[in-house]
Design an enzyme around this catalytic site. Structure first.
Site, PDB file in Angstrom:
ATOM      1  N   TYR A  62       0.873  -1.221  -0.176  1.00 12.47           N
ATOM      2  CA  TYR A  62       0.011   0.036   0.046  1.00 12.47           C
ATOM      3  C   TYR A  62       0.928   1.323   0.022  1.00 12.47           C
ATOM      4  CZ  TYR A  62      -3.384  -3.580   1.687  1.00 12.47           C
ATOM      5  OH  TYR A  62      -4.002  -4.669   1.878  1.00 12.47           O
ATOM      6  N   PHE A 217     -20.430  -1.553  -2.262  1.00 13.07           N
ATOM      7  CA  PHE A 217     -21.918  -1.450  -2.666  1.00 13.07           C
ATOM      8  C   PHE A 217     -22.926  -1.756  -1.492  1.00 13.07           C
ATOM      9  CE2 PHE A 217     -21.833  -2.710  -7.326  1.00 13.07           C
ATOM     10  CZ  PHE A 217     -22.743  -1.740  -7.743  1.00 13.07           C
TER      11      PHE A 217
END
Length: 331
Positions: A62, A217
């Site tokens: 990351y 979502f």
């Protein structure tokens, strides 16, 4: 917050963790889930600790390295208050460039742990994962080298990520595995059909869910493709494209209805579902208000009827769209 044992090797953690990936930009792809804000990210980690959420998940990938360094700056002087999980595996060359090749060779593992220890400014990492299996290196060779890190006192517990049941069994036979981290959510229940869930239960290995909200979502905030920022990598994922995109919000609306009956959000409902299945979710967020909402999910108890209704909306095997993406990122 309530705690639980992760696996049977002795690691005890909160019921929910904090995925930190989105708090840092990637040199190759920019921000992952919209623009990163270091000040807000730091406040989020601090607030999480105040609420009992001291289990932080990061990786050398990351940034690369920027996320580990951010965590180091954030927890300076309070290292012992946190449980740190990091990962290695995606090869990063001597110019700090991610090659996107998987490297599970022992010499690379030894190099990776020293970098992560330095970037996290710590003498030991609590949980150290193999980010992905290296198809060119025997599983036993990689895990054996990881086990040497435990023996040397550089790592406390071992984890593996995005693995099959067969890979888990071989790894655990080489050196005791504490945790398996796979993508698991109501939008992705493959662990219930490919033997991973049952095997981790059998072997006493903890199961950790990254992207437990279906990459966003399930939050209900994504109702059209325009809700995804132009620089957000989810635009590359088939689940967020074409005809499939417009099927998924309908499923979320059904979850929201159950949530409304309990006065909770669809996200909290999905996290509570995972927790009651004995899975530890590590939702990624970089905002204080969301970490507060996520941690509140640990107090939610779902009845047998509610669990049945949830799983009827998103049953095992339901096609919600592929999660594959050209650049294999994780949250």
């Amino acid at each position: 917050m309530k705690t639980r044992k992760l696996g049977t090797q002795g690691l005890e953690i909160p019921m929910i963790g904090l995925g930190c990936m989105g708090m840092s930009s990637f040199a190759s792809t920019g921000d992952i889930y919209g623009k990163a804000d270091e000040k807000e990210s730091i406040a989020t980690i601090h607030r999480s600790l105040e609420l009992g959420g001291n289990f932080l998940d990061t990786a050398d990938l990351y940034g690369p390295f920027e996320n580990e360094r951010l965590i180091s700056r954030t927890i300076r002087g309070k290292r012992n208050d946190y449980i740190l999980a990091s990962k290695f595996g995606f090869e990063i060359d001597d110019k700090d460039q991610v090659t996107w090749r998987i490297n599970g060779r022992p010499d690379y593992i030894r190099k990776s742990i020293e970098r992560s220890l330095k970037n996290l400014d710590t003498d030991v990492i609590d949980l150290y994962y193999m980010h992905r299996p290296d198809p060119n290196v025997p599983n036993e060779e990689t895990v054996g080298a990881m086990g040497e890190l435990v023996t040397a006192g550089k790592v406390r517990y071992l984890g593996i990520s995005e693995v099959s049941a067969e890979q888990i069994r071989k790894a655990h036979a080489t050196f005791p595995i504490t945790a398996v981290q796979n993508e698991i959510s109501l939008f992705g229940r493959e662990v219930e059909t490919n033997g991973v869930y049952d095997l981790t239960q059998e072997l006493g290995i903890g199961l950790v869910a990254y992207s437990p909200l279906g990459r966003g979502f399930i939050t209900g905030e994504i109702k059209s493709p325009d809700d995804i920022p132009e620089d957000d990598f989810r635009r590359l994922i088939p689940r967020f494209q074409g005809e499939q995109f417009y099927k998924n919000p309908d499923l979320v609306r059904e979850l929201e209805q159950i949530g409304k009956e309990k006065d909770i959000t669809s996200s909290q409902l999905a996290l509570a579902w995972l927790i009651q299945k004995g899975i530890v979710p590590i939702p990624g967020t970089k905002r204080v208000r969301y970490v507060e909402q996520n941690i509140a999910a640990t107090d939610i108890l779902l009845t047998a009827e509610e669990l049945q209704r949830i799983e009827a909306i998103l049953p095992v095997g339901l096609d919600t769209g592929s999660r594959d993406v050209s650049i294999p990122l994780q949250s």
